[in-house]
Design a protein around this motif. Structure first.
Motif, PDB file in Angstrom:
ATOM      1  N   GLY A  82       0.831  -1.209   0.000  1.00 16.86           N
ATOM      2  CA  GLY A  82       0.000   0.000   0.000  1.00 16.86           C
ATOM      3  C   GLY A  82       0.857   1.247   0.000  1.00 16.86           C
ATOM      4  O   GLY A  82       0.618   2.190  -0.767  1.00 16.86           O
ATOM      5  N   HIS A  83       1.878   1.246   0.835  1.00 21.04           N
ATOM      6  CA  HIS A  83       2.798   2.384   0.926  1.00 21.04           C
ATOM      7  C   HIS A  83       3.535   2.605  -0.399  1.00 21.04           C
ATOM      8  O   HIS A  83       3.765   3.734  -0.824  1.00 21.04           O
ATOM      9  N   GLN A  84       3.905   1.508  -1.047  1.00 27.49           N
ATOM     10  CA  GLN A  84       4.616   1.619  -2.332  1.00 27.49           C
ATOM     11  C   GLN A  84       3.667   1.912  -3.492  1.00 27.49           C
ATOM     12  O   GLN A  84       4.097   2.082  -4.626  1.00 27.49           O
ATOM     13  N   LYS A  85       2.358   1.920  -3.182  1.00 28.51           N
ATOM     14  CA  LYS A  85       1.318   2.249  -4.170  1.00 28.51           C
ATOM     15  C   LYS A  85       1.319   1.276  -5.340  1.00 28.51           C
ATOM     16  O   LYS A  85       1.186   1.681  -6.494  1.00 28.51           O
ATOM     17  N   ILE A  86       1.496   0.013  -5.034  1.00 25.08           N
ATOM     18  CA  ILE A  86       1.546  -0.994  -6.094  1.00 25.08           C
ATOM     19  C   ILE A  86       0.325  -1.923  -6.058  1.00 25.08           C
ATOM     20  O   ILE A  86       0.249  -2.873  -6.830  1.00 25.08           O
ATOM     21  N   LEU A  87      -0.636  -1.664  -5.141  1.00 27.25           N
ATOM     22  CA  LEU A  87      -1.832  -2.515  -5.091  1.00 27.25           C
ATOM     23  C   LEU A  87      -2.881  -1.983  -6.070  1.00 27.25           C
ATOM     24  O   LEU A  87      -2.975  -0.777  -6.290  1.00 27.25           O
ATOM     25  N   ASP A  88      -3.664  -2.898  -6.630  1.00 25.74           N
ATOM     26  CA  ASP A  88      -4.718  -2.536  -7.594  1.00 25.74           C
ATOM     27  C   ASP A  88      -5.938  -2.010  -6.827  1.00 25.74           C
ATOM     28  O   ASP A  88      -6.756  -2.783  -6.340  1.00 25.74           O
ATOM     29  N   VAL A  89      -6.061  -0.692  -6.742  1.00 28.65           N
ATOM     30  CA  VAL A  89      -7.094  -0.103  -5.881  1.00 28.65           C
ATOM     31  C   VAL A  89      -8.497  -0.137  -6.499  1.00 28.65           C
ATOM     32  O   VAL A  89      -9.454   0.324  -5.881  1.00 28.65           O
ATOM     33  N   THR A  90      -8.635  -0.721  -7.699  1.00 29.03           N
ATOM     34  CA  THR A  90      -9.996  -0.968  -8.209  1.00 29.03           C
ATOM     35  C   THR A  90     -10.627  -2.143  -7.448  1.00 29.03           C
ATOM     36  O   THR A  90     -11.831  -2.332  -7.486  1.00 29.03           O
ATOM     37  N   ASP A  91      -9.803  -2.925  -6.748  1.00 30.67           N
ATOM     38  CA  ASP A  91     -10.295  -3.982  -5.863  1.00 30.67           C
ATOM     39  C   ASP A  91     -10.539  -3.347  -4.493  1.00 30.67           C
ATOM     40  O   ASP A  91      -9.618  -2.790  -3.888  1.00 30.67           O
ATOM     41  N   PRO A  92     -11.790  -3.391  -3.976  1.00 35.69           N
ATOM     42  CA  PRO A  92     -12.098  -2.721  -2.698  1.00 35.69           C
ATOM     43  C   PRO A  92     -11.199  -3.176  -1.549  1.00 35.69           C
ATOM     44  O   PRO A  92     -10.956  -2.407  -0.616  1.00 35.69           O
ATOM     45  N   GLN A  93     -10.726  -4.409  -1.608  1.00 31.83           N
ATOM     46  CA  GLN A  93      -9.835  -4.888  -0.548  1.00 31.83           C
ATOM     47  C   GLN A  93      -8.467  -4.232  -0.655  1.00 31.83           C
ATOM     48  O   GLN A  93      -7.850  -3.865   0.339  1.00 31.83           O
ATOM     49  N   ARG A  94      -7.980  -4.076  -1.852  1.00 32.35           N
ATOM     50  CA  ARG A  94      -6.661  -3.439  -2.050  1.00 32.35           C
ATOM     51  C   ARG A  94      -6.760  -1.934  -1.777  1.00 32.35           C
ATOM     52  O   ARG A  94      -5.827  -1.314  -1.281  1.00 32.35           O
ATOM     53  N   LEU A  95      -7.920  -1.367  -2.082  1.00 32.28           N
ATOM     54  CA  LEU A  95      -8.178   0.033  -1.715  1.00 32.28           C
ATOM     55  C   LEU A  95      -8.124   0.189  -0.188  1.00 32.28           C
ATOM     56  O   LEU A  95      -7.538   1.146   0.341  1.00 32.28           O
ATOM     57  N   TYR A  96      -8.716  -0.768   0.510  1.00 33.65           N
ATOM     58  CA  TYR A  96      -8.725  -0.797   1.978  1.00 33.65           C
ATOM     59  C   TYR A  96      -7.291  -0.760   2.517  1.00 33.65           C
ATOM     60  O   TYR A  96      -6.950   0.069   3.369  1.00 33.65           O
ATOM     61  N   PHE A  97      -6.424  -1.615   1.993  1.00 33.34           N
ATOM     62  CA  PHE A  97      -5.044  -1.652   2.482  1.00 33.34           C
ATOM     63  C   PHE A  97      -4.275  -0.382   2.102  1.00 33.34           C
ATOM     64  O   PHE A  97      -3.454   0.105   2.879  1.00 33.34           O
ATOM     65  N   THR A  98      -4.565   0.156   0.931  1.00 36.89           N
ATOM     66  CA  THR A  98      -3.853   1.371   0.511  1.00 36.89           C
ATOM     67  C   THR A  98      -4.297   2.569   1.354  1.00 36.89           C
ATOM     68  O   THR A  98      -3.469   3.396   1.768  1.00 36.89           O
ATOM     69  N   ARG A  99      -5.600   2.645   1.660  1.00 37.04           N
ATOM     70  CA  ARG A  99      -6.091   3.743   2.513  1.00 37.04           C
ATOM     71  C   ARG A  99      -5.491   3.629   3.924  1.00 37.04           C
ATOM     72  O   ARG A  99      -5.178   4.633   4.576  1.00 37.04           O
ATOM     73  N   GLN A 100      -5.315   2.387   4.385  1.00 36.39           N
ATOM     74  CA  GLN A 100      -4.710   2.180   5.706  1.00 36.39           C
ATOM     75  C   GLN A 100      -3.221   2.550   5.702  1.00 36.39           C
ATOM     76  O   GLN A 100      -2.701   3.109   6.671  1.00 36.39           O
ATOM     77  N   ALA A 101      -2.531   2.232   4.605  1.00 40.48           N
ATOM     78  CA  ALA A 101      -1.121   2.623   4.484  1.00 40.48           C
ATOM     79  C   ALA A 101      -1.006   4.146   4.480  1.00 40.48           C
ATOM     80  O   ALA A 101      -0.095   4.723   5.087  1.00 40.48           O
ATOM     81  N   MET A 102      -1.959   4.789   3.807  1.00 38.44           N
ATOM     82  CA  MET A 102      -1.999   6.251   3.777  1.00 38.44           C
ATOM     83  C   MET A 102      -2.115   6.814   5.203  1.00 38.44           C
ATOM     84  O   MET A 102      -1.443   7.782   5.565  1.00 38.44           O
ATOM     85  N   TYR A 103      -2.951   6.180   6.013  1.00 40.62           N
ATOM     86  CA  TYR A 103      -3.076   6.557   7.426  1.00 40.62           C
ATOM     87  C   TYR A 103      -1.744   6.346   8.154  1.00 40.62           C
ATOM     88  O   TYR A 103      -1.280   7.208   8.909  1.00 40.62           O
ATOM     89  N   GLN A 104      -1.091   5.211   7.918  1.00 42.07           N
ATOM     90  CA  GLN A 104       0.167   4.894   8.614  1.00 42.07           C
ATOM     91  C   GLN A 104       1.302   5.825   8.200  1.00 42.07           C
ATOM     92  O   GLN A 104       2.244   6.040   8.984  1.00 42.07           O
ATOM     93  N   ASP A 105       1.231   6.362   6.979  1.00 39.94           N
ATOM     94  CA  ASP A 105       2.307   7.230   6.472  1.00 39.94           C
ATOM     95  C   ASP A 105       2.550   8.453   7.367  1.00 39.94           C
ATOM     96  O   ASP A 105       3.637   9.022   7.353  1.00 39.94           O
ATOM     97  N   GLN A 106       1.523   8.896   8.111  1.00 42.32           N
ATOM     98  CA  GLN A 106       1.736  10.055   8.997  1.00 42.32           C
ATOM     99  C   GLN A 106       2.646   9.699  10.183  1.00 42.32           C
ATOM    100  O   GLN A 106       3.196  10.578  10.825  1.00 42.32           O
TER     101      GLN A 106
END
Ligand SMILES: [Mn+2]
Length: 286
Positions: A82-106
């Protein structure tokens, strides 16, 4: 009378824990219990962050404990992906992990992500003449359903390459003690922070879990599968204060043991209602 060999008599109390999943409050409760029982060693089995609000403070606590093992969990891979932005965010599950990585980035820096990405799949410890092999799930695969408690013996034997006396794994979030075909011991300490509502009166228990292994004189003296109460409202207050994404799902997870990781319709509807796709698009294209 011969003098006692102090090394051979040494007692080691090993706290084995897995699947913290960002639940700082549950982790502190488990560690307090382990300290009360005089744990001498702390072995972690992976899945440290997400979906809970905990972040750098969890990593700091693990660092202070002097964790001597950390095989890489599948959620470490998903967080890093998610942090590396390599997950396919058209999949709601991968969107979930990417949004969580975005939260962790702070909270997390580049060095921390690099460390998570480089964790090994297995760790081996020798204690009291016994060889312990630690992995998140299978030694060669940190995801999948092969090792849920009702699975076949052949699956569990995959934990046990020659020379291994005790296999420790996590991932299923369910405590277990069983044996390999060659008499080896297999232990799963359950989950610290993400208990599921399992079927049956005995298994339905949403407390924080871990295992306390006592090794003395080259024997396993006890395997204590422990469950510890923790303050779920304090954990939810932390999540709220920090603006944790998918908050309501986390609340349901803690209070009712409902897992949403594989529930794509609910993840998709929640993301749509909260504008996560737009936020993640901006994050990915930054
Ligand atoms: Mn896992």
């Amino acid at each position: 009378m011969p003098e006692l060999n102090k090394d051979a008599q040494a007692v080691r109390k090993i706290a084995v824990f897995a699947d913290v999943h960002g639940n700082y409050t549950a982790l502190r409760a488990v560690l307090a219990d382990a300290h009360r029982h005089h744990a001498s060693d702390f072995w972690f089995l992976g899945d440290v962050l997400l979906p809970g609000p905990g972040s750098h403070e969890i990593l700091e606590v693990l660092g202070q404990l002097g964790i001597t093992s950390w095989p890489r969990g599948n959620w470490e891979d998903l967080l890093v992906g998610g942090h590396q932005k390599i997950l396919d965010v058209t999949d709601p599950q991968r969107l979930y992990f990417t949004r969580q990585a975005m939260y962790q980035d702070q909270f997390l820096d580049a060095a921390t992500y690099a460390k998570l990405a480089q964790l090994p799949l297995t760790v081996t410890h020798e204690v009291g003449g016994l060889t312990f092999r630690l992995s998140h799930n299978l030694p060669f695969k940190n995801y999948g359903q092969e090792l849920i408690p009702t699975e076949s013996q052949a699956n569990f034997d995959q934990l046990l390459e020659p020379g291994v006396d005790v296999a420790l794994y996590g991932h299923t979030h369910r405590q277990l003690v069983r044996y390999g075909s060659g008499g080896q011991l297999i232990v799963n300490p359950g989950t610290v922070g993400m208990a599921f509502a399992n079927p049956g009166k005995v298994q339905h228990d949403l407390r924080a879990m871990y295992a306390l292994l006592t090794v003395s004189d080259a024997r396993i003296s006890s395997v204590d599968l422990r469950k510890v109460e923790y303050d779920k409202n304090a954990e939810l207050a932390l999540a709220k204060r920090r603006g944790l994404p998918y908050y309501d799902l986390y609340q349901d997870q803690l209070l009712a043991g409902v897992g949403y990781t594989h529930n794509r319709p609910v993840l998709a509807a929640y993301a749509a209602a909260h504008g996560y796709l737009q936020e993640v698009d901006a994050y990915v294209n930054k």
